[in-house]
Design a protein around this motif. Structure first.
Motif, PDB file in Angstrom:
ATOM      1  N   PHE A   4       0.860  -1.179   0.000  1.00 38.16           N
ATOM      2  CA  PHE A   4       0.000   0.000   0.000  1.00 38.16           C
ATOM      3  C   PHE A   4       0.896   1.229   0.000  1.00 38.16           C
ATOM      4  CE2 PHE A   4      -3.246   2.963   1.413  1.00 38.16           C
ATOM      5  CZ  PHE A   4      -4.426   2.421   0.906  1.00 38.16           C
ATOM      6  N   VAL A   5       0.810   2.049  -1.053  1.00 39.73           N
ATOM      7  CA  VAL A   5       1.664   3.232  -1.209  1.00 39.73           C
ATOM      8  C   VAL A   5       0.853   4.478  -0.905  1.00 39.73           C
ATOM      9  CG1 VAL A   5       3.151   4.553  -2.757  1.00 39.73           C
ATOM     10  CG2 VAL A   5       3.046   2.049  -2.961  1.00 39.73           C
ATOM     11  N   LEU A   6       1.270   5.204   0.112  1.00 40.35           N
ATOM     12  CA  LEU A   6       0.602   6.444   0.497  1.00 40.35           C
ATOM     13  C   LEU A   6       1.267   7.612  -0.215  1.00 40.35           C
ATOM     14  CD1 LEU A   6       0.496   5.604   4.281  1.00 40.35           C
ATOM     15  CD2 LEU A   6      -1.513   5.792   2.831  1.00 40.35           C
ATOM     16  N   GLY A   7       0.541   8.252  -1.124  1.00 38.27           N
ATOM     17  CA  GLY A   7       1.088   9.386  -1.859  1.00 38.27           C
ATOM     18  C   GLY A   7       1.219   9.103  -3.337  1.00 38.27           C
ATOM     19  N   THR A   8       0.671  10.010  -4.146  1.00 43.26           N
ATOM     20  CA  THR A   8       0.723   9.847  -5.609  1.00 43.26           C
ATOM     21  C   THR A   8       1.445  11.013  -6.268  1.00 43.26           C
ATOM     22  OG1 THR A   8      -1.499  10.804  -5.755  1.00 43.26           O
ATOM     23  CG2 THR A   8      -1.341   8.407  -5.743  1.00 43.26           C
ATOM     24  N   HIS A  21       6.013  -3.667 -11.216  1.00 40.34           N
ATOM     25  CA  HIS A  21       6.950  -4.340 -12.119  1.00 40.34           C
ATOM     26  C   HIS A  21       7.548  -5.577 -11.448  1.00 40.34           C
ATOM     27  CE1 HIS A  21      10.352  -4.780 -14.965  1.00 40.34           C
ATOM     28  NE2 HIS A  21      11.087  -4.980 -13.878  1.00 40.34           N
ATOM     29  N   ASN A  22       7.765  -5.486 -10.123  1.00 39.99           N
ATOM     30  CA  ASN A  22       8.367  -6.599  -9.382  1.00 39.99           C
ATOM     31  C   ASN A  22       7.356  -7.695  -9.039  1.00 39.99           C
ATOM     32  OD1 ASN A  22      10.745  -5.195  -9.503  1.00 39.99           O
ATOM     33  ND2 ASN A  22      10.876  -4.735  -7.319  1.00 39.99           N
ATOM     34  N   GLY A  23       6.108  -7.511  -9.457  1.00 38.38           N
ATOM     35  CA  GLY A  23       5.112  -8.565  -9.286  1.00 38.38           C
ATOM     36  C   GLY A  23       4.232  -8.455  -8.063  1.00 38.38           C
ATOM     37  N   HIS A  24       4.281  -7.326  -7.353  1.00 38.17           N
ATOM     38  CA  HIS A  24       3.465  -7.152  -6.157  1.00 38.17           C
ATOM     39  C   HIS A  24       2.087  -6.588  -6.507  1.00 38.17           C
ATOM     40  CE1 HIS A  24       7.090  -8.030  -3.962  1.00 38.17           C
ATOM     41  NE2 HIS A  24       7.711  -6.972  -4.481  1.00 38.17           N
ATOM     42  N   ALA A  25       1.129  -6.827  -5.633  1.00 40.37           N
ATOM     43  CA  ALA A  25      -0.207  -6.229  -5.764  1.00 40.37           C
ATOM     44  C   ALA A  25      -0.165  -4.855  -5.110  1.00 40.37           C
ATOM     45  CB  ALA A  25      -1.247  -7.108  -5.082  1.00 40.37           C
ATOM     46  N   VAL A  26      -0.286  -3.806  -5.912  1.00 41.91           N
ATOM     47  CA  VAL A  26      -0.025  -2.453  -5.434  1.00 41.91           C
ATOM     48  C   VAL A  26      -1.295  -1.604  -5.447  1.00 41.91           C
ATOM     49  CG1 VAL A  26       1.344  -0.348  -5.780  1.00 41.91           C
ATOM     50  CG2 VAL A  26       2.335  -2.598  -6.317  1.00 41.91           C
ATOM     51  N   THR A  27      -1.525  -0.921  -4.322  1.00 42.02           N
ATOM     52  CA  THR A  27      -2.577   0.084  -4.223  1.00 42.02           C
ATOM     53  C   THR A  27      -1.937   1.420  -3.892  1.00 42.02           C
ATOM     54  OG1 THR A  27      -4.218  -1.520  -3.434  1.00 42.02           O
ATOM     55  CG2 THR A  27      -4.674   0.801  -3.017  1.00 42.02           C
ATOM     56  N   GLY A  66      -7.555   0.093   3.191  1.00 44.55           N
ATOM     57  CA  GLY A  66      -6.910  -1.053   2.565  1.00 44.55           C
ATOM     58  C   GLY A  66      -5.508  -1.320   3.087  1.00 44.55           C
ATOM     59  N   ALA A  67      -4.892  -0.330   3.747  1.00 41.34           N
ATOM     60  CA  ALA A  67      -3.551  -0.522   4.307  1.00 41.34           C
ATOM     61  C   ALA A  67      -3.543  -1.596   5.388  1.00 41.34           C
ATOM     62  CB  ALA A  67      -3.028   0.802   4.873  1.00 41.34           C
ATOM     63  N   ILE A  92      -5.256   2.143  11.620  1.00 42.55           N
ATOM     64  CA  ILE A  92      -5.636   1.189  10.572  1.00 42.55           C
ATOM     65  C   ILE A  92      -4.722  -0.028  10.520  1.00 42.55           C
ATOM     66  CG2 ILE A  92      -5.860   0.901   8.059  1.00 42.55           C
ATOM     67  CD1 ILE A  92      -6.584   3.904   7.940  1.00 42.55           C
ATOM     68  N   VAL A  93      -3.419   0.216  10.575  1.00 45.05           N
ATOM     69  CA  VAL A  93      -2.432  -0.844  10.325  1.00 45.05           C
ATOM     70  C   VAL A  93      -2.156  -1.654  11.593  1.00 45.05           C
ATOM     71  CG1 VAL A  93      -0.030  -1.266   9.680  1.00 45.05           C
ATOM     72  CG2 VAL A  93      -1.362   0.418   8.431  1.00 45.05           C
TER      73      VAL A  93
END
Length: 337
Positions: A4-8, A21-27, A66-67, A92-93
């Protein structure tokens, strides 16, 4: 792995793309609904990463909940938002989830502490914190340009998990480090020197001047860092001299671009407004100046930068002030006769 990446912003998007690219499920999470809608619609942010398309497999949301399901949480938010985002995340986490901070700077709201300290305090000490830092421009990582970086943490397991998540054998290499203090301070304070290197360029000075500024600047950063508990050798690595080189020498660097404008006669406020994005070196200069005063550490370049940025001293006068300092040995050697 679920990430889970916070910040766009540019760096958040680039790292989300790397992880995908490394195959992870990214949000990817953004605070702003308008930005979320734009990324859904365009799958790009031309202002931040022109010509870069965001893969459809990356989910973009404004819902941080989702985090809770993530194996790894990446914080790529602006400096001013680190504390508030960590506080929201703490509700949350679950305990034990590794938090990776990729921002560079210091928390001025809490006595100029390092971001890992801010995050650790907000999380109640329940989560390992990693600083991912080094000579990296988002514009290049998003395009798969070969890059090396450091994952630093007090937890070896957390650093190695981060290394495994981000590293690949095509363009992104990650080293681990136990020196969290040195890696974070190197990433924060090199922005001071990058602003000054930009000022040197804006004044039309030469390579000699810039090399001297960078080298002596790194010396005083290391001096303060060691006083605060860092290892001297860290400043000779990727998070020290590596990050310093890339930030002082590239036009991708907002700090260098702002410095060029100041050297050409703009005020600090005018330069930052023209750059149009956060210039971390401006805030790092005050932090470095205050910390040096507190610790009794000599940081003449940082002091000169503080006078230019905050007290209106001209860049030319600051250079004269630095060149007129008393004679001394480079490393304060002891001579034996």
């Amino acid at each position: 792995m679920k990430v889970f990446v916070l910040g766009t912003g540019g760096w958040g998007i680039a790292l989300a793309m790397l992880l995908h690219h490394n195959g992870h499920a990214v949000t990817s999470w953004t605070f702003f609904q308008e930005e979320c809608d734009l990324l859904h619609r365009e799958r790009a942010n031309e202002k931040l990463l022109p010509g870069v398309r965001i893969p459809e497999g990356i989910t973009v949301t404004t819902d941080m909940s989702g985090a809770a399901e993530a194996d790894l949480v990446v914080m790529a938010v602006p400096s001013f938002a680190v504390a508030s985002t960590a506080e929201q995340l703490s509700r949350i986490v679950p305990a034990g989830t590794v938090i990776v901070n990729v921002g560079k700077g210091l928390d001025s709201q809490h006595g100029y502490c390092r971001f890992s300290e801010t995050i650790d305090r907000a999380m109640g000490g329940r989560n390992p914190v990693v600083a991912l830092t080094g000579p990296t421009h988002a514009e290049e990582v998003a395009r798969g340009v070969p890059t090396a970086i450091v994952a630093a943490s007090a937890s070896r397991a957390a650093a190695e998990l981060t290394q495994a998540a981000f590293m690949n054998d095509t363009f992104f290499r990650v080293y681990t480090s136990s020196d969290l203090v040195g890696c974070e301070l190197g990433g924060a304070f090199k922005n001071i020197i990058a602003l000054g290197a930009g000022i040197s360029d804006g004044l039309g000075l030469g390579d000699n001047s810039k090399a001297a500024f960078m080298t002596r600047g790194l010396t005083e950063i290391a001096r303060l860092g060691v006083t605060l508990g860092a290892k001297q050798e860290t400043f000779a690595g990727l998070s020290g001299v590596g990050d310093l080189i890339v930030t002082c020498c590239s036009m991708h660097s907002r700090n260098r671009r702002a410095g060029i404008l100041i050297g050409q006669g703009k005020t600090a406020q005018e330069a930052m407004q023209e750059v149009g994005a956060t210039v971390e070196g401006y805030y790092a200069t005050e932090a470095g100046y205050r910390l040096a005063q507190q610790q009794g550490v000599s940081m003449p370049i940082t002091e000169a930068m503080y006078e230019v940025l905050y007290n209106g001293l001209s860049a030319k006068e600051a250079i004269r002030m630095l060149l007129g300092r008393p004679r001394r040995g480079e490393h304060e050697e002891v001579w034996f006769h």
